[in-house]
Write an enzyme that holds these catalytic residues in place. Sequence first.
Site, short mmCIF file in Angstrom:
data_model
loop_
_atom_site.label_atom_id
_atom_site.label_comp_id
_atom_site.label_asym_id
_atom_site.label_seq_id
_atom_site.Cartn_x
_atom_site.Cartn_y
_atom_site.Cartn_z
CB CYS A 8 -1.41 5.74 21.58
SG CYS A 8 -2.30 7.27 20.81
CG HIS A 10 1.40 4.97 12.51
ND1 HIS A 10 1.63 6.01 12.39
CD2 HIS A 10 2.53 4.02 12.31
CE1 HIS A 10 3.09 6.22 12.21
NE2 HIS A 10 3.69 5.21 12.16
CB CYS A 42 8.33 5.23 7.29
SG CYS A 42 7.11 6.61 7.40
CB SER A 113 5.03 -4.96 14.93
OG SER A 113 5.43 -3.76 14.16
N GLY A 279 -4.01 -2.13 13.15
CA GLY A 279 -2.52 -1.79 12.76
C GLY A 279 -1.55 -3.02 12.81
CG PHE A 423 -1.23 13.45 -24.48
CD1 PHE A 423 0.22 12.90 -23.92
CD2 PHE A 423 -1.16 14.04 -25.40
CE1 PHE A 423 1.44 13.57 -24.70
CE2 PHE A 423 -0.10 14.48 -26.15
CZ PHE A 423 1.06 14.30 -25.98
#
Length: 451
Positions: A8, A10, A42, A113, A279, A423
């Site tokens: 549990c 992401h 991260c 992982s 995931g 622009f």
Amino acid sequence: MKIIVIGCTHAGTAAVKNIATLYPDASITVYEKNDNVSFLSCGIALYVGGVAKDPTQLFYSSPEELRGLGVTMNMKHEVLFVDVESKNVTVKNLETGKITNDTFDKLVMSTGSWPIIPPIDGIKLDNILLAKNYHQANTIIEKAKEAENITVIGAGYIGVELVEAFEQYGKNVTLIDGEDRILNKYLDKEFTDIVEDEFVTRGITLAMKQTVTQFKGENGKVSKVVTTKGEYDTDLVILCVGFKPNTDLLKGQIDMLANGAIITNEYMQTSHPDIFAAGDSCAVWYNPTMEYRYIPLATNAVRMGTIAAHNIVEPRVKYVGTQGTSGLHIYGLNMASTGLTETSAQHAGVPYKVVDVIENNRPEFMPSFDSVKLKVLYAPDTKRVLGAQLISKADMTQMVNTLSVCIQNHMTMDELSFVDFFFQPHFNKPWNLLNQAGLAALESKKTLQLV
């Protein structure tokens, strides 16, 4: 309907929240080895570097929130065995040691992982750490306080971000990698050279094209890193050499890539229709080359977890694949990439052409402006966009998100030439950089004068 979710972070958090919302009558049980959910790994470098002051903000959910949705949350529980055919799991309570069995109608495999730990002599010495979860981040911070010399092994995103954090923390930092340059999976040499120059200017030791062969220690703690080219004094080592999927529970029972990444269809179903996966435990469909690849990213994970939830009862929402889009901020430099680089295209044997655009982000009559370097790869025959990279002190990284959409939708450079972009002198020039990239490819047919 009884649904079990294993893992549990992401993907798992996204799956659980959406299943609970979409199917309020379903029975949802989560088994998670850690005592927390949804940790943004991260953000470890930002936490280590003191940018993120409050570590609790690196979590975007909690076991309590998920329990509030009616989910049975079994924290500090490790699944020991999954029998796909009998739909049975064997689970160990890591606090009590008690082993129990549970059954399911549907299973979501979101086990993520784990860092690759190379079998190097001395690897078990103290002060050789991993950088993956919340508790490891706290350990890194505590150990770094007493360390003078810090070695980071692995020059990917996490490794490079930690190098910056440690240097700004006043440490002597060495970065070791077996490749000839940093960030080689994400950016080509002309981009990584810019970042490497920033590192060298700040006294960071770059030990590239070197393989670690041994860790030496004193009093049980690491003191030297030995490589194929020399030795480096160190008080602390952070291993960032890559990740592997946590999928041993299903090996031999469902289809996987050679590295163990689970293969799913576009509805996130595995080769067993009642087993879903999402995931970092999964392979992803990589649009630039139209094949399955292992690309562990949090963005992939939350998308896949959400899609798995929508399809848990019946196929409803398709996964559209990924371009492996990612971004990085180092020493005031904003960089991002999507799809193929020249390095990865050559490795995959994909033919390509390149256009480079070096341009200021806004008109020169503005009080300030910054140079932007953009590189786009495209197919020689169809001119389909294959990949892009960008770097600038100005934050222009959203252009890479736009190019990710172009790749996903098989857009060509000719089409990119004349896309309608606004622009306004505060933000850009009359010819957007992306238009300029398309026009540069078009010039092989006709030369156009930009205004």
